[in-house]
Design an enzyme around this catalytic site. Structure first.
Site, PDB file in Angstrom:
ATOM      1  N   VAL A  97      -2.187  -0.036  13.193  1.00 14.60           N
ATOM      2  CA  VAL A  97      -1.920   0.859  14.334  1.00 14.60           C
ATOM      3  C   VAL A  97      -3.082   0.815  15.321  1.00 14.60           C
ATOM      4  CG1 VAL A  97      -0.421   2.413  13.015  1.00 14.60           C
ATOM      5  CG2 VAL A  97      -2.895   2.811  13.015  1.00 14.60           C
ATOM      6  N   ASP A  98      -3.977  -0.201  15.148  1.00 15.22           N
ATOM      7  CA  ASP A  98      -5.238  -0.197  15.904  1.00 15.22           C
ATOM      8  C   ASP A  98      -5.206  -0.944  17.229  1.00 15.22           C
ATOM      9  OD1 ASP A  98      -5.344  -2.922  15.053  1.00 15.22           O
ATOM     10  OD2 ASP A  98      -6.498  -2.394  13.271  1.00 15.22           O
ATOM     11  N   HIS A 156       4.437  -0.078  12.073  1.00 12.72           N
ATOM     12  CA  HIS A 156       4.129   1.315  11.713  1.00 12.72           C
ATOM     13  C   HIS A 156       3.659   2.119  12.921  1.00 12.72           C
ATOM     14  CE1 HIS A 156       3.579   0.027   7.230  1.00 12.72           C
ATOM     15  NE2 HIS A 156       4.839   0.298   7.517  1.00 12.72           N
ATOM     16  N   CYS A 163      -0.641  19.224  23.760  1.00 15.05           N
ATOM     17  CA  CYS A 163       0.203  18.866  24.913  1.00 15.05           C
ATOM     18  C   CYS A 163       0.069  19.961  25.981  1.00 15.05           C
ATOM     19  CB  CYS A 163       1.641  18.797  24.419  1.00 15.05           C
ATOM     20  SG  CYS A 163       2.872  18.435  25.670  1.00 15.05           S
ATOM     21  N   GLY A 196      -3.989 -10.549   5.293  1.00 15.41           N
ATOM     22  CA  GLY A 196      -4.637  -9.261   5.056  1.00 15.41           C
ATOM     23  C   GLY A 196      -3.708  -8.112   4.734  1.00 15.41           C
ATOM     24  N   THR A 197      -2.632  -8.427   4.002  1.00 20.22           N
ATOM     25  CA  THR A 197      -1.798  -7.311   3.545  1.00 20.22           C
ATOM     26  C   THR A 197      -1.608  -7.400   2.040  1.00 20.22           C
ATOM     27  OG1 THR A 197       0.352  -6.191   3.673  1.00 20.22           O
ATOM     28  CG2 THR A 197       0.357  -8.558   4.143  1.00 20.22           C
ATOM     29  N   SER A 198      -1.627  -6.218   1.392  1.00 25.46           N
ATOM     30  CA  SER A 198      -1.401  -6.173  -0.052  1.00 25.46           C
ATOM     31  C   SER A 198       0.079  -6.384  -0.370  1.00 25.46           C
ATOM     32  CB  SER A 198      -1.878  -4.826  -0.613  1.00 25.46           C
ATOM     33  OG  SER A 198      -1.194  -3.780   0.038  1.00 25.46           O
ATOM     34  N   PRO A 223      -8.386 -12.398   0.356  1.00 25.67           N
ATOM     35  CA  PRO A 223      -9.341 -12.668  -0.724  1.00 25.67           C
ATOM     36  C   PRO A 223      -8.767 -12.404  -2.112  1.00 25.67           C
ATOM     37  CG  PRO A 223     -10.168 -10.946   0.766  1.00 25.67           C
ATOM     38  CD  PRO A 223      -8.778 -11.256   1.193  1.00 25.67           C
TER      39      PRO A 223
HETATM   40  P1  OAD Z   1      -3.809  -2.551   2.191  1.00 26.14           P
HETATM   41  O1  OAD Z   1      -5.040  -1.719   2.290  1.00 26.14           O
HETATM   42  O2  OAD Z   1      -2.784  -2.140   1.205  1.00 26.14           O
HETATM   43  O3  OAD Z   1      -4.220  -4.039   1.831  1.00 26.14           O
HETATM   44  C1  OAD Z   1      -5.254  -4.716   2.481  1.00 26.14           C
HETATM   45  C2  OAD Z   1      -5.235  -6.154   2.017  1.00 26.14           C
HETATM   46  O4  OAD Z   1      -6.192  -6.873   2.774  1.00 26.14           O
HETATM   47  C3  OAD Z   1      -5.579  -6.372   0.542  1.00 26.14           C
HETATM   48  O5  OAD Z   1      -4.647  -7.256  -0.050  1.00 26.14           O
HETATM   49  C4  OAD Z   1      -6.978  -6.987   0.599  1.00 26.14           C
HETATM   50  O6  OAD Z   1      -7.207  -7.901  -0.481  1.00 26.14           O
HETATM   51  C5  OAD Z   1      -6.935  -7.706   1.915  1.00 26.14           C
HETATM   52  N1  OAD Z   1      -8.240  -7.923   2.584  1.00 26.14           N
HETATM   53  C6  OAD Z   1      -9.367  -7.183   2.496  1.00 26.14           C
HETATM   54  N2  OAD Z   1     -10.323  -7.689   3.286  1.00 26.14           N
HETATM   55  C7  OAD Z   1      -9.788  -8.766   3.903  1.00 26.14           C
HETATM   56  C8  OAD Z   1     -10.268  -9.714   4.852  1.00 26.14           C
HETATM   57  N3  OAD Z   1     -11.515  -9.652   5.342  1.00 26.14           N
HETATM   58  N4  OAD Z   1      -9.417 -10.689   5.254  1.00 26.14           N
HETATM   59  C9  OAD Z   1      -8.161 -10.764   4.764  1.00 26.14           C
HETATM   60  N5  OAD Z   1      -7.656  -9.907   3.884  1.00 26.14           N
HETATM   61  C10 OAD Z   1      -8.456  -8.917   3.444  1.00 26.14           C
HETATM   62  O7  OAD Z   1      -3.234  -2.671   3.665  1.00 26.14           O
HETATM   63  P2  OAD Z   1      -1.736  -2.964   4.131  1.00 26.14           P
HETATM   64  O8  OAD Z   1      -1.123  -4.040   3.321  1.00 26.14           O
HETATM   65  O9  OAD Z   1      -1.798  -3.142   5.597  1.00 26.14           O
HETATM   66  O10 OAD Z   1       1.149   2.363   6.013  1.00 26.14           O
HETATM   67  O11 OAD Z   1      -1.035  -1.591   3.804  1.00 26.14           O
HETATM   68  C11 OAD Z   1       0.294  -1.417   4.157  1.00 26.14           C
HETATM   69  C12 OAD Z   1       0.540  -0.005   4.603  1.00 26.14           C
HETATM   70  O12 OAD Z   1       0.071   0.900   3.596  1.00 26.14           O
HETATM   71  C13 OAD Z   1      -0.223   0.428   5.842  1.00 26.14           C
HETATM   72  O13 OAD Z   1       0.382   0.001   7.047  1.00 26.14           O
HETATM   73  C14 OAD Z   1      -0.189   1.916   5.728  1.00 26.14           C
HETATM   74  C15 OAD Z   1      -0.559   2.043   4.265  1.00 26.14           C
HETATM   75  O14 OAD Z   1      -0.154   3.180   3.660  1.00 26.14           O
HETATM   76  C16 OAD Z   1       1.377   3.603   6.487  1.00 26.14           C
HETATM   77  O15 OAD Z   1       0.471   4.387   6.652  1.00 26.14           O
HETATM   78  C17 OAD Z   1       2.810   3.913   6.760  1.00 26.14           C
END
Ligand code: OAD
Length: 246
Positions: free
Chosen positions: A102-103, A118, A147, A186-188, A213
């Site tokens: 969201v950044d 999101h 507001c 960079g998503t889990s 990673p």
């Molecule tokens: P997560 O915090 O679940 O996962 C972050 C991922 O990034 C992990 O798999 C890390 O291993 C990886 N990571 C860490 N450092 C990194 C780097 N330098 N380069 C590449 N990867 C790296 O974040 P999201 O998958 O984005 O939703 O989480 C999904 C959603 O869960 C978010 O959008 C948010 C959260 O709850 C809502 O709030 C609705």
């Protein structure tokens, strides 16, 4: 890792419609903490206390205080991971970024077609009258911001317990099923329905390449390969190789 970098550059060279799915990991190098894993927000906070819609309704000031402190909504800058994806767009490879973040850092880096799955912190919305404000025009040191109607402003982002915006969901499915390569950075890959997009891409015949990673639930089931490393460093290496061969 060198072999996989070369493989990714070759796969990108022969692809014509690349989509990226990104998550919090791509922004960690910009100083924004991830949610899960080491240093993640969920180590320090209960997600139900700060990221659920019920928490926001019950105590907006508490949620706002944590968001302002942790999410660095107005101070973060893009890093090499974001810049790499913007370069791929300039090279005519990458069309769309689907981001769970969201950044706004993909747009700041130069990507022009970003689906904010999101929602975004760049805009605020009144919880009473739905009037919208650009966050940078609001004094968010006044917590909770209000507001002109007196209602409380909330980020125009999706909280747990809320629906994904229909157009974001619809377009994401469309670009996922229409790409020939999906970069998953960079998503889990544990939060649905965002985590379904690589599956949609794979089932539609695309290659799926992860940059992370750590392994994810996609790694052994869906991804063609995982390049284990930080997004900025890996993207730099891939682009350098791609520029040599194309
Ligand atoms: P997560 O915090 O679940 O996962 C972050 C991922 O990034 C992990 O798999 C890390 O291993 C990886 N990571 C860490 N450092 C990194 C780097 N330098 N380069 C590449 N990867 C790296 O974040 P999201 O998958 O984005 O939703 O989480 C999904 C959603 O869960 C978010 O959008 C948010 C959260 O709850 C809502 O709030 C609705």
């Amino acid at each position: 890792m060198d072999d996989l970098i070369k493989q990714a550059a070759e796969d990108l060279a022969s692809a014509s419609k690349v989509t990226a799915l990104t998550g919090a990991g791509i922004s960690t190098e910009s100083g924004i903490p991830p949610f899960r894993g080491k240093g993640g927000l969920w180590e320090r906070y209960d997600p139900m206390e700060i990221a659920h819609i019920d928490a926001l309704m019950k105590d907006p000031a508490k949620v706002w205080n944590i968001l302002v402190k942790e999410m660095k909504v107005d101070t973060a800058n893009p890093n090499d991971g974001h810049r790499g994806l913007a370069k791929l767009e300039k090279m005519g490879k990458l069309k769309t970024v689907i981001t769970q973040n969201v950044d706004g850092l993909h747009q700041a880096a130069g990507n022009t077609d970003v689906i904010e799955f999101h929602g975004t912190f760049a805009w605020l919305r009144c919880m009473d009258c739905s009037r919208k404000y650009e966050t940078r025009e609001v004094d968010i040191s006044q917590i909770p911001p209000r507001c002109i109607c007196g209602g409380i402003l909330r980020p125009d982002a999706v909280f747990f317990g809320e629906m994904i915006p229909q157009d974001a969901l619809w377009r994401s499915r469309q670009v996922a099923s229409d790409c020939d390569l999906m970069l998953v950075v960079g998503t889990s890959a544990v939060v649905q329905p965002a985590a379904l997009m690589p599956i949609v891409a794979k089932e539609s015949g695309a290659k799926v390449v992860e940059i992370n990673p750590e392994k994810t639930p996609l790694t052994d089931e869906i991804s063609d390969y995982l390049i284990m490393g930080a997004a900025g460093d890996v993207m730099n290496q891939i682009i350098e190789k791609l520029e040599q061969i194309s």
